[in-house]
Design a protein around this motif. Structure first.
Motif, PDB file in Angstrom:
ATOM      1  N   GLU A  53       0.834  -1.194   0.000  1.00 44.15           N
ATOM      2  CA  GLU A  53       0.000   0.000   0.000  1.00 44.15           C
ATOM      3  C   GLU A  53       0.867   1.241   0.000  1.00 44.15           C
ATOM      4  O   GLU A  53       2.068   1.188   0.272  1.00 44.15           O
ATOM      5  CB  GLU A  53      -0.939   0.003   1.207  1.00 44.15           C
ATOM      6  N   ASP A  54       0.236   2.358  -0.308  1.00 43.61           N
ATOM      7  CA  ASP A  54       0.930   3.655  -0.309  1.00 43.61           C
ATOM      8  C   ASP A  54       0.852   4.246   1.091  1.00 43.61           C
ATOM      9  O   ASP A  54      -0.186   4.780   1.496  1.00 43.61           O
ATOM     10  CB  ASP A  54       0.288   4.600  -1.325  1.00 43.61           C
ATOM     11  N   THR A  55       1.954   4.125   1.849  1.00 46.71           N
ATOM     12  CA  THR A  55       1.980   4.717   3.192  1.00 46.71           C
ATOM     13  C   THR A  55       2.090   6.234   3.109  1.00 46.71           C
ATOM     14  O   THR A  55       1.343   6.961   3.752  1.00 46.71           O
ATOM     15  CB  THR A  55       3.156   4.152   3.991  1.00 46.71           C
ATOM     16  N   GLU A  56       3.020   6.712   2.310  1.00 43.01           N
ATOM     17  CA  GLU A  56       3.189   8.146   2.072  1.00 43.01           C
ATOM     18  C   GLU A  56       3.590   8.346   0.625  1.00 43.01           C
ATOM     19  O   GLU A  56       4.081   7.424  -0.033  1.00 43.01           O
ATOM     20  CB  GLU A  56       4.255   8.744   3.001  1.00 43.01           C
ATOM     21  N   ARG A  97      -3.040   5.639  -4.065  1.00 42.09           N
ATOM     22  CA  ARG A  97      -3.984   4.857  -4.848  1.00 42.09           C
ATOM     23  C   ARG A  97      -4.286   3.500  -4.231  1.00 42.09           C
ATOM     24  O   ARG A  97      -5.307   2.904  -4.528  1.00 42.09           O
ATOM     25  CB  ARG A  97      -3.423   4.642  -6.261  1.00 42.09           C
ATOM     26  N   TYR A  98      -3.397   2.990  -3.375  1.00 43.24           N
ATOM     27  CA  TYR A  98      -3.554   1.639  -2.865  1.00 43.24           C
ATOM     28  C   TYR A  98      -3.572   1.632  -1.343  1.00 43.24           C
ATOM     29  O   TYR A  98      -2.779   2.327  -0.700  1.00 43.24           O
ATOM     30  CB  TYR A  98      -2.409   0.743  -3.372  1.00 43.24           C
ATOM     31  N   GLU A  99      -4.483   0.839  -0.790  1.00 39.86           N
ATOM     32  CA  GLU A  99      -4.536   0.640   0.655  1.00 39.86           C
ATOM     33  C   GLU A  99      -5.134  -0.728   0.944  1.00 39.86           C
ATOM     34  O   GLU A  99      -5.889  -1.285   0.138  1.00 39.86           O
ATOM     35  CB  GLU A  99      -5.362   1.737   1.333  1.00 39.86           C
ATOM     36  N   CYS A 100      -4.808  -1.272   2.107  1.00 39.85           N
ATOM     37  CA  CYS A 100      -5.171  -2.654   2.424  1.00 39.85           C
ATOM     38  C   CYS A 100      -6.560  -2.779   3.029  1.00 39.85           C
ATOM     39  O   CYS A 100      -7.128  -3.875   3.030  1.00 39.85           O
ATOM     40  CB  CYS A 100      -4.161  -3.231   3.399  1.00 39.85           C
ATOM     41  N   PHE A 141     -10.251  -5.104   1.972  1.00 41.98           N
ATOM     42  CA  PHE A 141      -9.876  -5.892   0.797  1.00 41.98           C
ATOM     43  C   PHE A 141      -9.584  -4.973  -0.396  1.00 41.98           C
ATOM     44  O   PHE A 141     -10.005  -5.221  -1.525  1.00 41.98           O
ATOM     45  CB  PHE A 141     -10.993  -6.882   0.462  1.00 41.98           C
ATOM     46  N   GLY A 142      -8.858  -3.906  -0.116  1.00 40.33           N
ATOM     47  CA  GLY A 142      -8.564  -2.928  -1.156  1.00 40.33           C
ATOM     48  C   GLY A 142      -7.492  -3.412  -2.115  1.00 40.33           C
ATOM     49  O   GLY A 142      -6.836  -4.438  -1.913  1.00 40.33           O
ATOM     50  N   GLU A 143      -7.342  -2.661  -3.199  1.00 37.22           N
ATOM     51  CA  GLU A 143      -6.305  -2.981  -4.178  1.00 37.22           C
ATOM     52  C   GLU A 143      -4.922  -2.772  -3.551  1.00 37.22           C
ATOM     53  O   GLU A 143      -4.706  -1.832  -2.787  1.00 37.22           O
ATOM     54  CB  GLU A 143      -6.448  -2.092  -5.410  1.00 37.22           C
ATOM     55  N   GLN A 144      -3.986  -3.654  -3.903  1.00 41.65           N
ATOM     56  CA  GLN A 144      -2.642  -3.567  -3.355  1.00 41.65           C
ATOM     57  C   GLN A 144      -1.664  -3.154  -4.431  1.00 41.65           C
ATOM     58  O   GLN A 144      -1.797  -3.516  -5.604  1.00 41.65           O
ATOM     59  CB  GLN A 144      -2.218  -4.911  -2.752  1.00 41.65           C
ATOM     60  N   GLY A 145      -0.660  -2.394  -4.015  1.00 43.28           N
ATOM     61  CA  GLY A 145       0.366  -1.942  -4.937  1.00 43.28           C
ATOM     62  C   GLY A 145       1.116  -0.770  -4.342  1.00 43.28           C
ATOM     63  O   GLY A 145       0.823  -0.302  -3.236  1.00 43.28           O
ATOM     64  N   ILE A 146       2.106  -0.278  -5.073  1.00 35.60           N
ATOM     65  CA  ILE A 146       2.859   0.915  -4.680  1.00 35.60           C
ATOM     66  C   ILE A 146       2.885   1.849  -5.882  1.00 35.60           C
ATOM     67  O   ILE A 146       3.407   1.508  -6.952  1.00 35.60           O
ATOM     68  CB  ILE A 146       4.296   0.577  -4.248  1.00 35.60           C
ATOM     69  N   THR A 147       2.318   3.032  -5.716  1.00 34.87           N
ATOM     70  CA  THR A 147       2.224   4.012  -6.799  1.00 34.87           C
ATOM     71  C   THR A 147       3.586   4.637  -7.073  1.00 34.87           C
ATOM     72  O   THR A 147       4.432   4.750  -6.177  1.00 34.87           O
ATOM     73  CB  THR A 147       1.211   5.102  -6.416  1.00 34.87           C
ATOM     74  N   VAL A 148       3.797   5.041  -8.307  1.00 37.86           N
ATOM     75  CA  VAL A 148       5.017   5.776  -8.651  1.00 37.86           C
ATOM     76  C   VAL A 148       5.089   7.051  -7.812  1.00 37.86           C
ATOM     77  O   VAL A 148       4.128   7.823  -7.745  1.00 37.86           O
ATOM     78  CB  VAL A 148       5.034   6.133 -10.151  1.00 37.86           C
ATOM     79  N   GLY A 149       6.216   7.259  -7.149  1.00 39.01           N
ATOM     80  CA  GLY A 149       6.378   8.425  -6.296  1.00 39.01           C
ATOM     81  C   GLY A 149       5.915   8.206  -4.872  1.00 39.01           C
ATOM     82  O   GLY A 149       5.930   9.155  -4.071  1.00 39.01           O
ATOM     83  N   CYS A 150       5.508   6.998  -4.520  1.00 37.37           N
ATOM     84  CA  CYS A 150       5.069   6.676  -3.152  1.00 37.37           C
ATOM     85  C   CYS A 150       5.974   5.603  -2.562  1.00 37.37           C
ATOM     86  O   CYS A 150       6.812   5.028  -3.246  1.00 37.37           O
ATOM     87  CB  CYS A 150       3.617   6.202  -3.143  1.00 37.37           C
ATOM     88  N   TRP A 151       5.780   5.336  -1.267  1.00 35.88           N
ATOM     89  CA  TRP A 151       6.555   4.288  -0.608  1.00 35.88           C
ATOM     90  C   TRP A 151       5.686   3.549   0.398  1.00 35.88           C
ATOM     91  O   TRP A 151       4.709   4.072   0.915  1.00 35.88           O
ATOM     92  CB  TRP A 151       7.810   4.851   0.068  1.00 35.88           C
ATOM     93  N   ASP A 152       6.092   2.306   0.599  1.00 37.42           N
ATOM     94  CA  ASP A 152       5.415   1.426   1.551  1.00 37.42           C
ATOM     95  C   ASP A 152       6.333   1.253   2.747  1.00 37.42           C
ATOM     96  O   ASP A 152       7.462   0.766   2.600  1.00 37.42           O
ATOM     97  CB  ASP A 152       5.121   0.077   0.888  1.00 37.42           C
ATOM     98  N   LEU A 153       5.864   1.643   3.916  1.00 36.49           N
ATOM     99  CA  LEU A 153       6.682   1.617   5.132  1.00 36.49           C
ATOM    100  C   LEU A 153       6.287   0.430   5.998  1.00 36.49           C
ATOM    101  O   LEU A 153       5.114   0.262   6.346  1.00 36.49           O
ATOM    102  CB  LEU A 153       6.504   2.918   5.918  1.00 36.49           C
ATOM    103  N   TYR A 154       7.278  -0.405   6.326  1.00 35.60           N
ATOM    104  CA  TYR A 154       7.087  -1.504   7.275  1.00 35.60           C
ATOM    105  C   TYR A 154       7.856  -1.146   8.538  1.00 35.60           C
ATOM    106  O   TYR A 154       9.082  -1.199   8.563  1.00 35.60           O
ATOM    107  CB  TYR A 154       7.584  -2.818   6.671  1.00 35.60           C
TER     108      TYR A 154
END
Length: 844
Positions: A731-734, A742-745, A748-761
């Protein structure tokens, strides 16, 4: 006679101009005694009512109506023809044209005529939306791209517009925001150009479009081998220079031909340099051709203008070399070529075209011949001797990243042992050509700005690079050392270089797909008998192999590599001719990949189990924020009763299975990971939503089996501890300021990482660790690899690994020197691998 008052209503024309009374009309009105109202505001598009006037007689009224018609026709003018598109009044006084070389009819430098003076547009803040508006002004339906830094050559005269800002829906460029007409701080080195779609607006009348003065231009250049027969190895490196003009291919007169001309031609053909031609050899060929022509009997009667025949070689004379120069009449179309040597295209050189009525062409001269030196990547295929290739002096200090083909990508330079990018300020074809030739390619075909090849990460080393075009390296060009506030990675410069034609695209094709970007892969092979097409076994076919296939096809990146192609019809091709294909992903063609030679071994037979691809013009590119790993690493002793879910997902070491559950604890190396998508397409899971796996422990779906590998290695590369992380959810954290998530969990949302975004664990979530319970104290390497199985295609896999040095004393751990795998020089990497370890807890 009774007087009648009339209430006269006049519907205004569409033109908003004010109706002014002509002097001769006013004079006639005064003589007839007709009274008209005083001048008022301009006519609007609504119906305007003239106030009641003084009584007039019938004969006066008739004359008055005639005068009113003359008045309106002289002031308002006749309406525009209905076949032309509607133009706003503000642009009626403007004229537009495309200029510059080299270019096609639907592209070029935009020039505007205003107040009788032609001028250009500055590329500051220029966007594709502004290009849309200008292409419509030029009579095209839309724009497909735009150029900067005077790609089509610098213009002359005024720079009419600067900081042009359009939304793309404007009917005229005058509706766009700008600094005002003629107000600019640019030079003509910053002239903007447009690339329009080659489709005209319906009924467009080009009364306001003026073409450039030159009717002829060199569209393409090629080398035609002068000797030899049969199949010659590609690329062709020596031969007669032929240029493509509007009426076909023509040769170039060699009078005054120089090494600078050869340098430009070789650059256009994808070669970094040229070498001297054996003129004595070609002089001998011309003499033999003249003798053969003199001995040939002349035909009787009407001369035959086109005679094609191939005499058979005589038996007993050995291999006969066919002199292609003897079998064709010279057709000169160009002469007087004089290049400086820095031009990116022959059209930018001083040259002259022969006119149609020129009877004597190139008197005393001959066709120009050029011999080029291929770069290291193409030397073997062209048959060049290895000793002719100069040996590289140390490690290269320039490289290209993120491109789908050789010779294109984001420009990165090496400084102080670290790779960084180049800011696109003042980036032009001259600087881009220096980069291309330095890397063993031809001159630059395109100088890219605005991170068109994806954003880099880390330092930006150079800005405002100004090359003359003669420098051997980009580092020899004057430049400005960058500072943090000068530029951002959204301004990373890139290049597209001219490449030699190798013909590999003719040996592969796709069939059965819905578009030309997808289908079952078919390859052409030779063997006993004629060439034939065949299929590739789908066993072990994956993303890396698909990347090579899409590159060979010239279709960009691989989106998917498919092992089964049930839904694509194979047509008449049913034979499997290649199996066991294993690629590294960097090959130019599938022939260069490892594969079974003559024996075909395929576990599953049938055309439905053959290889297929889906190609894409763009791809994602994931990078790990290495500094955050270094900043957040720490050790935690976590009780076993809190690790049931982690054990279920296999996030602990094998020894945890024999632990005394729920008593005891596991020692975990925790850290945060921030994964950026800096490519040009969103990163999406390969599996569809229907196949995602629900995990009750954490209450989310897993969309990928393996997303990252976490490993602890000894200095010699032996793995002593490992962890793996299924993607909890992508998902797009920031995101960056101008990018929306565009993506969030959730739900049951769509999963992915948008161009220009990042997923933070974050470091405090399950499985965001390495179980080091069994690791002994010592010096180690922490390694994190994203997308390790290449399940999802990316533009660059070399930057998916991150490494850190770490020291573990049994109680505490120190993590330092974290970096992306390809971010350091070769020497710096060797030092990293030979790192002796810390003698204390002080990191210097």
């Amino acid at each position: 006679m009774s007087h009648v008052q009339y209430d006269i209503r006049v519907k205004a024309m569409t033109s908003p101009r004010t109706c002014r009374r002509a002097p001769w009309v006013l004079g006639l009105i005064s003589r007839t005694g007709i009274l008209l109202p005083a001048p008022r505001a301009p006519l609007s598009q609504s119906t305007q009512t003239f106030p009641a006037m003084q009584p007039v007689s019938v004969w006066q009224w008739s004359l008055w109506g005639l005068l009113l018609c003359l008045l309106c026709s002289s002031c308002l003018g006749s309406p525009s023809p209905s076949t032309a598109p509607e133009k706003r009044a503000e642009s009626q006084g403007l004229r537009f044209r495309l200029a510059g070389f080299p270019r096609k009819p639907f592209e070029g430098r935009v020039e505007i005529e205003r107040a009788g003076e032609w001028g250009t547009i500055c590329d500051d803040d220029f966007t594709l939306q502004a290009a849309h508006v200008l292409c419509r002004e030029l009579g095209f339906t839309e724009a497909t791209g735009w150029t900067h830094s005077a790609k089509y050559g610098p213009g002359t005269g005024r720079i009419w517009l600067d900081n042009l800002s359009c939304s793309g829906t404007e009917k005229s460029v005058t509706e766009c925001a700008s600094r005002g007409w003629g107000n600019s701080d640019c030079t003509h080195d910053e002239d903007a150009g447009v690339i329009c779609k080659d489709q005209r607006l319906p009924g467009f009348s080009d009364f306001n479009v003026i073409e450039v003065e030159h009717n002829l231009q060199v569209e393409e250049v090629r080398l035609r081998a002068a000797v030899g027969r049969g199949r010659r190895p590609l690329p062709v490196t020596e031969g007669l220079v032929e240029v493509r003009l509007p009426d076909g291919w023509s040769q170039v007169c060699d009078k005054g031909w120089s090494a600078h001309n050869s340098h430009v031609v070789c650059g256009m053909l994808g070669f970094p340099s040229e070498k001297r031609v054996n003129t004595a050899f070609y002089r001998k060929l011309r003499k033999r051709a003249a003798k053969a022509s003199a001995r040939r009997p002349k035909p009787l009667g009407r001369p035959i203008t086109k005679l094609k025949f191939k005499p058979k070689p005589q038996v007993g004379r050995g291999p006969v070399k066919r002199l292609l120069a003897q079998r064709q009449q010279h057709s000169f179309g160009l002469h007087g070529v004089a290049c400086v040597g820095t031009e990116a295209h022959l059209s930018l050189c001083s040259l002259e075209f022969y006119r149609a009525n020129d009877t004597a062409r190139c008197p005393g001269g001959a066709p120009a011949v050029v011999s080029c030196v291929p770069g290291p990547l193409y030397a073997a295929s062209s048959g060049q001797k290895k000793q002719q290739q100069p040996k590289p002096q140390g490690e290269a200090r320039v490289r290209l990243k993120g491109g789908s083909h050789p010779g294109e990508g984001r420009v990165e330079v090496l400084k102080a042992g670290t790779w960084g990018t180049v800011c696109d300020r003042k980036w032009d074809l001259l600087a881009a050509s220096v980069v291309c030739r330095e890397l063993g390619f031809g001159s630059a075909r395109e100088a890219l700005s605005g991170a068109r090849m994806g954003q880099g990460m880390g330092a930006i080393h150079l800005s405002e690079v100004r090359c003359s075009g003669q420098e051997p390296s980009l580092w020899k060009c004057p430049h400005k050392n960058i500072t943090a506030e000068d530029c951002s990675h959204s301004q990373d410069a890139g290049v597209r270089c001219n490449l030699p034609y190798t013909g590999v695209d003719t040996k592969i094709r796709l069939s059965g797909g819905r578009s030309r970007h997808e289908g079952r892969v078919e390859v052409q092979i030779g063997g006993p008998g004629p060439l034939r097409w065949g299929l590739i076994c789908g066993d072990d076919w994956g993303t890396l192999e698909a990347m090579v296939a899409c590159r060979q096809l010239g279709l960009g990146y691989a989106n998917h590599g498919l092992q089964e192609t049930w839904y694509w019809d194979s047509g008449n091709v049913t034979e499997v001719v290649m199996s066991g294909v294993r690629c590294t992903g960097t090959e130019l063609s599938l022939d260069q990949c490892a594969h079974h030679s003559t024996h075909i071994a395929c576990k599953r037979t049938g055309t439905h189990f053959t290889a297929g691809v889906i190609c894409s013009e763009t791809a994602s590119d994931l990078l790990l924020h290495s500094a955050l790993v270094q900043e957040t690493a720490y050790i935690e002793d976590r009780p076993l009763h809190m690790l049931y879910c982690a054990a279920e997902e296999n996030c602990l070491a094998r020894s945890a299975r024999s632990a005394n559950w729920p008593y005891g604890h596991r020692r975990l190396l925790r850290f945060s990971s921030q994964i950026h998508n800096l490519g040009r397409a969103d990163f999406r899971p390969k599996a569809g939503r229907h196949s995602w796996v629900w995990h009750e422990c954490h209450g989310h779906y897993h969309s990928m089996d393996i997303f990252t590998h976490y490993d602890i290695l000894t200095p010699n590369g032996t793995k002593v501890a490992e962890g793996h992380k299924a993607s909890f959810c992508l998902e797009d954290t920031e995101c960056q300021e101008d990018v929306s998530k565009r993506y969030e969990c959730a739900n049951f949302g769509e999963q992915g990482i948008t161009v220009g975004c990042w997923d933070l664990y974050r470091h405090d979530i399950d499985c965001q660790w390495i179980d080091i319970t069994d690791v002994k104290p010592g010096n180690y390497i922490l390694q994190v690899v994203i997308n390790p199985n290449f399940e999802v295609a990316e533009s660059d896999f070399t930057n998916n690994a991150m490494k850190c040095n770490c020291k573990y004393d049994g109680h505490r751990i120190w993590v330092h020197n974290c970096h992306i795998g390809d971010a350091l020089s070769e020497e710096a990497n060797r030092k990293f691998e030979r790192y002796p370890g810390q003698t204390s807890n002080q990191i210097i």
